[in-house]
Every structure is written in structure tokens, then in C-alpha cells.
Design an enzyme around this catalytic site. Structure first.
Site, mmCIF file in Angstrom:
data_model
loop_
_atom_site.group_PDB
_atom_site.id
_atom_site.type_symbol
_atom_site.label_atom_id
_atom_site.label_comp_id
_atom_site.label_asym_id
_atom_site.label_seq_id
_atom_site.Cartn_x
_atom_site.Cartn_y
_atom_site.Cartn_z
ATOM 1 N N LYS A 64 0.822 -1.218 0.000
ATOM 2 C CA LYS A 64 0.000 0.000 0.000
ATOM 3 C C LYS A 64 0.853 1.264 0.000
ATOM 4 C CE LYS A 64 -2.287 0.921 3.828
ATOM 5 N NZ LYS A 64 -1.979 2.226 4.437
ATOM 6 N N ARG A 72 12.790 -9.990 10.427
ATOM 7 C CA ARG A 72 13.670 -8.834 10.520
ATOM 8 C C ARG A 72 14.662 -9.044 11.671
ATOM 9 N NH1 ARG A 72 13.816 -3.566 12.630
ATOM 10 N NH2 ARG A 72 14.185 -1.940 11.070
#
Ligand SMILES: [Zn+2]
Length: 223
Positions: free
Chosen positions: A14, A128
């Protein structure tokens, strides 16, 4: 006024698509996060009020957010509409926004949802790792270190923040997807929801978004 609401989970792309769409459609990209920061900077009454909540680490109440949004929509570049990013986040906000726009003779013309399966989102959002010494960032899926668990640059150990652990990411994603579904259902009920497959290359998602928006606009213009 052509107000488009862009919906998508973190990791759906997005954030990449919003500025591209804004340029193609010639509408400003209005992200609530940017609005908050700008309002705080310009020291407007509504900005000061928002800051009181942000400084306490609290969510900015809907009425303040909507007041800021409406103020933003009165600026010259938004005369034809805007692409909203980050608002509404739940059904109550969607209803409040409908009401506020209706009072000004406007409405949400389209809500476009960038759909990505939950498992793919989870993969994109997780994995991550950062190096302990300098905070160099790695991702075990998309950008792994040469030696597992060691920073390529300084050799220091890679650690995973609590926020980036798989369980945490999954719990947060479940909440986010629940709210997104609520908002999507709201707009589906109003007959303005469009969905595109977000599990494609960036250009393909842009093409599908544009196709969906243009196709949806054709009958609306005629009627
Ligand atoms: Zn490092």
C-alpha cells in the site's frame, strides 16, 4: 469530490502504491501519519490537541483525526478529491467519515483494497533482524546475512527485537486484518469496494488498481 480510500495491511505494498496512484490520478496522497506530523508542526489548535494524545502515547481520537482530514481536504490541491491512506481503520471511523463528508456534500467514491494472503503478509513482515552493535538491518527472507546470525559489515551478532518476533508479528497482523475486514465490509455494503490482487509485481498491482478505478468510474460518470 473524488475521495478514494486505499486499504491494505502492512506489507501489502500500500505504501508503495499510494504515491503512484496519487500521481496517476492527479489527487493528493493524504496519509494520516503525515497529517498528524504536519498539524503538530504548524501548531494549529487541532494539531496541539492531537499532540497532547501523541505525547502520552495514546491514539488520537477519531473526531480530532477527522477534523484534521477535513481541513486537509479543503486545501487547493484536494479540490477534486484525495487518496486517503491510514484512515478509516475501523467501522466506527468509516461511519464518522461518511457523516463528515456527507455534511460537506461529499462521499467516499471508491475504497480499493490491496489483498495479500495472510501467510504472505506474515512472511513479508517477519524475519527482521538487526545487528547488536550498529543496528544494520537484515531480513532472513529478502536480505539474509552471508553468515547466519552475523552482521556482514561488522560481524556483530544479529538480534531480533520483541516487535519483530514471529508470534508478535502474527498477533498484530491478526488484529490488523480484523479491522481491515471491518472497513472493507463497510464499503462493500455501500457498493464502492474494489479489490485487487496484491500478490504480484508492483507494476501489475498499479495496473490493476488503475483498471479497477477507471472501470468503476465509467458508470458513475454516466449516472
Ligand atoms: Zn552491523
Amino acid at each position: 469530490m473524488n475521495v478514494v480510500v486505499l486499504l491494505g495491511a502492512p506489507g501489502s505494498g500500500k505504501g508503495t502504491q499510494a504515491p503512484i496512484l496519487a500521481e496517476r490520478l492527479g489527487l493528493p496522497h493524504v496519509a494520516t501519519g503525515d497529517l498528524f506530523r504536519a498539524a503538530v508542526r504548524d501548531g494549529s489548535p487541532v494539531g496541539l490537541e492531537a499532540r497532547r494524545f501523541m505525547e502520552r502515547g495514546q491514539l488520537v481520537p477519531d473526531d480530532i483525526t477527522i477534523a484534521m482530514l477535513l481541513k486537509r481536504l479543503t486545501q487547493d490541491d484536494a479540490i477534486d478529491g484525495a487518496i486517503l491512506d491510514g484512515f478509516p481503520r475501523n467501522q466506527a471511523q468509516a461511519e464518522a467519515l461518511d457523516l463528515a463528508l456527507a455534511e460537506r456534500g461529499g462521499r467516499v467514491r471508491r475504497a480499493v483494497s490491496i489483498d495479500v494472503p495472510a501467510d504472505d503478509l506474515l512472511r513479508r513482515m517477519s524475519g527482521r533482524w538487526v545487528c547488536q552493535d550498529s543496528g544494520h538491518v537484515y531480513n532472513e527472507h529478502s536480505n539474509p546475512p552471508k553468515v547466519p546470525g552475523r552482521c556482514d559489515i561488522d560481524g556483530s551478532p544479529l538480534i531480533q527485537r520483541e516487535d519483530d518476533k514471529a508470534e508478535t508479528v502474527r498477533a498484530r497482523l491478526t488484529l490488523t486484518l480484523g479491522s481491515l475486514r471491518e472497513v472493507a465490509d463497510h464499503y462493500r455494503g455501500r457498493g464502492v469496494l474494489l479489490s485487487v490482487d496484491g500478490n504480484q509485481p508492483i507494476e501489475a498491482v498499479t495496473r490493476d488498481l488503475m483498471t479497477a478505478l477507471e472501470a468503476a468510474d465509467a458508470p458513475a460518470e454516466a449516472g
